[in-house]
Design a protein around this motif. Structure first.
Motif, PDB file in Angstrom:
ATOM      1  N   HIS A  59       0.830  -1.192   0.000  1.00  0.00           N
ATOM      2  CA  HIS A  59       0.000   0.000   0.000  1.00  0.00           C
ATOM      3  C   HIS A  59       0.873   1.254   0.000  1.00  0.00           C
ATOM      4  O   HIS A  59       1.651   1.469   0.910  1.00  0.00           O
ATOM      5  N   GLY A  60       0.775   2.089  -1.050  1.00  0.00           N
ATOM      6  CA  GLY A  60       1.525   3.334  -1.121  1.00  0.00           C
ATOM      7  C   GLY A  60       2.898   3.237  -1.751  1.00  0.00           C
ATOM      8  O   GLY A  60       3.528   4.257  -1.981  1.00  0.00           O
ATOM      9  N   GLU A  61       3.394   2.025  -2.057  1.00  0.00           N
ATOM     10  CA  GLU A  61       4.737   1.883  -2.616  1.00  0.00           C
ATOM     11  C   GLU A  61       4.833   2.379  -4.057  1.00  0.00           C
ATOM     12  O   GLU A  61       5.896   2.810  -4.481  1.00  0.00           O
ATOM     13  N   TYR A  62       3.748   2.333  -4.791  1.00  0.00           N
ATOM     14  CA  TYR A  62       3.768   2.762  -6.196  1.00  0.00           C
ATOM     15  C   TYR A  62       4.227   4.210  -6.303  1.00  0.00           C
ATOM     16  O   TYR A  62       4.972   4.581  -7.191  1.00  0.00           O
ATOM     17  N   GLU A  63       3.775   5.058  -5.368  1.00  0.00           N
ATOM     18  CA  GLU A  63       4.096   6.475  -5.403  1.00  0.00           C
ATOM     19  C   GLU A  63       5.570   6.754  -5.127  1.00  0.00           C
ATOM     20  O   GLU A  63       6.052   7.841  -5.403  1.00  0.00           O
ATOM     21  N   TRP A  64       6.295   5.789  -4.575  1.00  0.00           N
ATOM     22  CA  TRP A  64       7.717   5.969  -4.293  1.00  0.00           C
ATOM     23  C   TRP A  64       8.579   5.631  -5.497  1.00  0.00           C
ATOM     24  O   TRP A  64       9.787   5.813  -5.474  1.00  0.00           O
ATOM     25  N   LYS A  65       7.959   5.146  -6.535  1.00  0.00           N
ATOM     26  CA  LYS A  65       8.703   4.805  -7.742  1.00  0.00           C
ATOM     27  C   LYS A  65       8.680   5.987  -8.711  1.00  0.00           C
ATOM     28  O   LYS A  65       7.690   6.693  -8.818  1.00  0.00           O
ATOM     29  N   ASP A  66       9.804   6.191  -9.395  1.00  0.00           N
ATOM     30  CA  ASP A  66       9.899   7.269 -10.373  1.00  0.00           C
ATOM     31  C   ASP A  66       9.150   6.897 -11.640  1.00  0.00           C
ATOM     32  O   ASP A  66       8.992   5.718 -11.953  1.00  0.00           O
ATOM     33  N   PRO A  67       8.712   7.919 -12.408  1.00  0.00           N
ATOM     34  CA  PRO A  67       8.049   7.631 -13.690  1.00  0.00           C
ATOM     35  C   PRO A  67       8.998   6.887 -14.623  1.00  0.00           C
ATOM     36  O   PRO A  67      10.203   7.127 -14.618  1.00  0.00           O
ATOM     37  N   LYS A  68       8.440   5.988 -15.423  1.00  0.00           N
ATOM     38  CA  LYS A  68       9.250   5.216 -16.360  1.00  0.00           C
ATOM     39  C   LYS A  68       9.542   6.001 -17.635  1.00  0.00           C
ATOM     40  O   LYS A  68      10.497   5.712 -18.330  1.00  0.00           O
ATOM     41  N   SER A  69       8.683   6.977 -17.951  1.00  0.00           N
ATOM     42  CA  SER A  69       8.895   7.792 -19.151  1.00  0.00           C
ATOM     43  C   SER A  69       8.347   9.202 -18.905  1.00  0.00           C
ATOM     44  O   SER A  69       7.504   9.392 -18.024  1.00  0.00           O
ATOM     45  N   PRO A  70       8.803  10.173 -19.673  1.00  0.00           N
ATOM     46  CA  PRO A  70       8.288  11.538 -19.513  1.00  0.00           C
ATOM     47  C   PRO A  70       6.785  11.652 -19.775  1.00  0.00           C
ATOM     48  O   PRO A  70       6.136  12.564 -19.269  1.00  0.00           O
ATOM     49  N   ASP A  71       6.224  10.710 -20.536  1.00  0.00           N
ATOM     50  CA  ASP A  71       4.786  10.728 -20.815  1.00  0.00           C
ATOM     51  C   ASP A  71       3.955  10.478 -19.564  1.00  0.00           C
ATOM     52  O   ASP A  71       2.781  10.831 -19.519  1.00  0.00           O
ATOM     53  N   GLU A  72       4.548   9.837 -18.549  1.00  0.00           N
ATOM     54  CA  GLU A  72       3.825   9.522 -17.314  1.00  0.00           C
ATOM     55  C   GLU A  72       3.820  10.679 -16.310  1.00  0.00           C
ATOM     56  O   GLU A  72       3.055  10.657 -15.363  1.00  0.00           O
ATOM     57  N   GLY A  90       4.678  14.078 -10.103  1.00  0.00           N
ATOM     58  CA  GLY A  90       4.028  12.808  -9.854  1.00  0.00           C
ATOM     59  C   GLY A  90       3.970  12.038 -11.154  1.00  0.00           C
ATOM     60  O   GLY A  90       4.553  12.457 -12.153  1.00  0.00           O
ATOM     61  N   LYS A  91       3.273  10.932 -11.121  1.00  0.00           N
ATOM     62  CA  LYS A  91       3.090  10.160 -12.353  1.00  0.00           C
ATOM     63  C   LYS A  91       1.661   9.651 -12.413  1.00  0.00           C
ATOM     64  O   LYS A  91       0.969   9.606 -11.399  1.00  0.00           O
ATOM     65  N   VAL A  92       1.234   9.300 -13.589  1.00  0.00           N
ATOM     66  CA  VAL A  92      -0.104   8.770 -13.785  1.00  0.00           C
ATOM     67  C   VAL A  92      -0.292   7.572 -12.857  1.00  0.00           C
ATOM     68  O   VAL A  92       0.554   6.684 -12.792  1.00  0.00           O
ATOM     69  N   GLY A  93      -1.393   7.576 -12.102  1.00  0.00           N
ATOM     70  CA  GLY A  93      -1.687   6.489 -11.173  1.00  0.00           C
ATOM     71  C   GLY A  93      -1.307   6.784  -9.737  1.00  0.00           C
ATOM     72  O   GLY A  93      -1.687   6.042  -8.839  1.00  0.00           O
ATOM     73  N   ASP A  94      -0.542   7.851  -9.492  1.00  0.00           N
ATOM     74  CA  ASP A  94      -0.157   8.201  -8.126  1.00  0.00           C
ATOM     75  C   ASP A  94      -1.363   8.610  -7.300  1.00  0.00           C
ATOM     76  O   ASP A  94      -2.261   9.298  -7.779  1.00  0.00           O
ATOM     77  N   ARG A 154     -11.652  17.974  -1.115  1.00  0.00           N
ATOM     78  CA  ARG A 154     -11.575  16.547  -1.445  1.00  0.00           C
ATOM     79  C   ARG A 154     -10.597  15.891  -0.497  1.00  0.00           C
ATOM     80  O   ARG A 154      -9.777  16.558   0.129  1.00  0.00           O
ATOM     81  N   LEU A 155     -10.663  14.574  -0.396  1.00  0.00           N
ATOM     82  CA  LEU A 155      -9.687  13.823   0.377  1.00  0.00           C
ATOM     83  C   LEU A 155      -8.558  13.418  -0.566  1.00  0.00           C
ATOM     84  O   LEU A 155      -8.801  12.817  -1.621  1.00  0.00           O
ATOM     85  N   GLY A 156      -7.335  13.751  -0.187  1.00  0.00           N
ATOM     86  CA  GLY A 156      -6.177  13.469  -1.031  1.00  0.00           C
ATOM     87  C   GLY A 156      -6.012  11.996  -1.344  1.00  0.00           C
ATOM     88  O   GLY A 156      -5.546  11.624  -2.424  1.00  0.00           O
ATOM     89  N   CYS A 157      -6.435  11.135  -0.407  1.00  0.00           N
ATOM     90  CA  CYS A 157      -6.281   9.696  -0.634  1.00  0.00           C
ATOM     91  C   CYS A 157      -7.210   9.184  -1.735  1.00  0.00           C
ATOM     92  O   CYS A 157      -7.014   8.079  -2.234  1.00  0.00           O
ATOM     93  N   GLN A 158      -8.183   9.984  -2.119  1.00  0.00           N
ATOM     94  CA  GLN A 158      -9.140   9.560  -3.142  1.00  0.00           C
ATOM     95  C   GLN A 158      -8.849  10.176  -4.508  1.00  0.00           C
ATOM     96  O   GLN A 158      -9.569   9.933  -5.467  1.00  0.00           O
ATOM     97  N   ILE A 159      -7.790  10.968  -4.592  1.00  0.00           N
ATOM     98  CA  ILE A 159      -7.413  11.593  -5.865  1.00  0.00           C
ATOM     99  C   ILE A 159      -6.271  10.792  -6.479  1.00  0.00           C
ATOM    100  O   ILE A 159      -5.199  10.674  -5.894  1.00  0.00           O
ATOM    101  N   ILE A 160      -6.518  10.234  -7.648  1.00  0.00           N
ATOM    102  CA  ILE A 160      -5.512   9.473  -8.391  1.00  0.00           C
ATOM    103  C   ILE A 160      -5.143  10.292  -9.617  1.00  0.00           C
ATOM    104  O   ILE A 160      -6.014  10.724 -10.372  1.00  0.00           O
ATOM    105  N   LEU A 161      -3.843  10.526  -9.809  1.00  0.00           N
ATOM    106  CA  LEU A 161      -3.392  11.376 -10.910  1.00  0.00           C
ATOM    107  C   LEU A 161      -3.643  10.756 -12.281  1.00  0.00           C
ATOM    108  O   LEU A 161      -3.436   9.558 -12.475  1.00  0.00           O
ATOM    109  N   THR A 162      -4.092  11.604 -13.184  1.00  0.00           N
ATOM    110  CA  THR A 162      -4.234  11.264 -14.598  1.00  0.00           C
ATOM    111  C   THR A 162      -3.566  12.386 -15.387  1.00  0.00           C
ATOM    112  O   THR A 162      -3.260  13.440 -14.831  1.00  0.00           O
ATOM    113  N   LYS A 163      -3.342  12.187 -16.673  1.00  0.00           N
ATOM    114  CA  LYS A 163      -2.734  13.242 -17.502  1.00  0.00           C
ATOM    115  C   LYS A 163      -3.612  14.495 -17.548  1.00  0.00           C
ATOM    116  O   LYS A 163      -3.104  15.598 -17.684  1.00  0.00           O
ATOM    117  N   GLU A 164      -4.932  14.336 -17.415  1.00  0.00           N
ATOM    118  CA  GLU A 164      -5.843  15.484 -17.426  1.00  0.00           C
ATOM    119  C   GLU A 164      -5.612  16.399 -16.225  1.00  0.00           C
ATOM    120  O   GLU A 164      -6.023  17.555 -16.238  1.00  0.00           O
TER     121      GLU A 164
END
Length: 189
Positions: A59-72, A90-94, A154-164
Motif C-alpha cells: 500500500h503506497g509503494e507505487y508512489e515511491w517509484k519514479d516515472p518510467k517515461s516523460p509521458d507519465e 508525480g506520475k499517472v496512477g499516483d 476533497r480527500l487526497g487519498c481519493q485523488i488518483i493522478l491522470t494526464k488530465e
C-alpha cells in the motif's frame, strides 16, 4: 520433486498454504510476505502446470517509484499550511496522499488511505476540480466532518493522478482534525 509439484498443483487450494509454510525438504520456507503466488494453469495437462512467484507492491509503494517515461509525468503544486507553494513531479496512477508523503508535504493520512478519516483533506483548484472523478458517498460523508470544508474540498487519498490533472494545485488546509498532538509531522510509512 516433480512428483511433489504435480501433486501440489492437483491439490492447489489445500496444498498451496502448506507449500508456503514448508519447502520440499520440510524446512520452514523462505517465502516473504512480499511474494505473491499465482498458479498458471494450462489446458495441456498437469505437466505444464507450474507455480510462479512475483513481487507485489505494498500500500503506497507505487508512489515511491519514479516515472518510467516523460509521458507519465504529472506536475502537481502543493500549497502548504503556511501558503508556500511546492512543485513536485508525480506520475499517472499516483495517489495524492502518498505522493505528498514521498515529498515530505504535511498531509497526515492517519487512516493510510482506507477512507476512515479526514486528515488528508485538501482544496483542489477550480480548473481541475471538474476533471476529478465524482466523490463517492463515503468520501462526502467524511468530508462533512472535515474542519474548514469548502466547495472544492476533497480527500487526497481519493485523488488518483491522470494526464488530465497536469498542473493541478492542491492547498493543504490550515487546520485538520488530527489523531496526534499538535505539532506532529507525519512520516512516510
Amino acid at each position: 520433486m516433480a512428483a511433489l509439484l504435480s501433486s501440489v498443483v492437483r491439490k492447489a487450494p489445500i496444498a498451496l498454504s502448506h507449500l508456503l509454510r514448508r519447502s520440499v525438504t520440510g524446512e520452514p520456507s523462505a517465502f516473504s510476505p512480499i511474494v505473491s503466488i499465482a498458479l498458471r494453469w494450462s489446458a495441456k495437462g498437469t505437466n505444464n502446470r507450474r507455480i510462479h512467484s512475483e513481487s507485489c507492491l505494498h500500500h503506497g509503494e507505487y508512489e515511491w517509484k519514479d516515472p518510467k517515461s516523460p509521458d507519465e509525468i504529472v506536475n502537481v503544486t502543493f500549497i502548504d499550511k503556511d501558503g508556500q507553494p511546492r512543485q513536485v513531479k508525480g506520475k499517472v496512477g499516483d495517489n495524492i496522499l502518498y505522493l505528498a508523503h514521498r515529498h515530505r508535504i504535511e498531509l497526515e493520512g492517519a487512516c493510510e488511505a482506507s477512507l476512515a478519516c479526514t486528515t488528508c483533506h485538501v482544496y483542489v483548484d477550480g480548473e481541475h476540480l471538474s476533471k476529478l472523478q465524482n466523490a463517492t458517498e463515503e468520501e462526502e460523508d467524511l468530508l462533512d466532518l472535515a474542519p474548514c470544508l469548502a466547495e472544492n474540498s476533497r480527500l487526497g487519498c481519493q485523488i488518483i493522478l491522470t494526464k488530465e490533472l497536469e498542473g493541478i494545485t492542491l492547498t493543504v488546509p490550515k487546520i485538520t482534525r488530527n489523531f496526534y498532538v499538535d505539532g506532529h509531522v507525519p512520516q512516510p510509512h
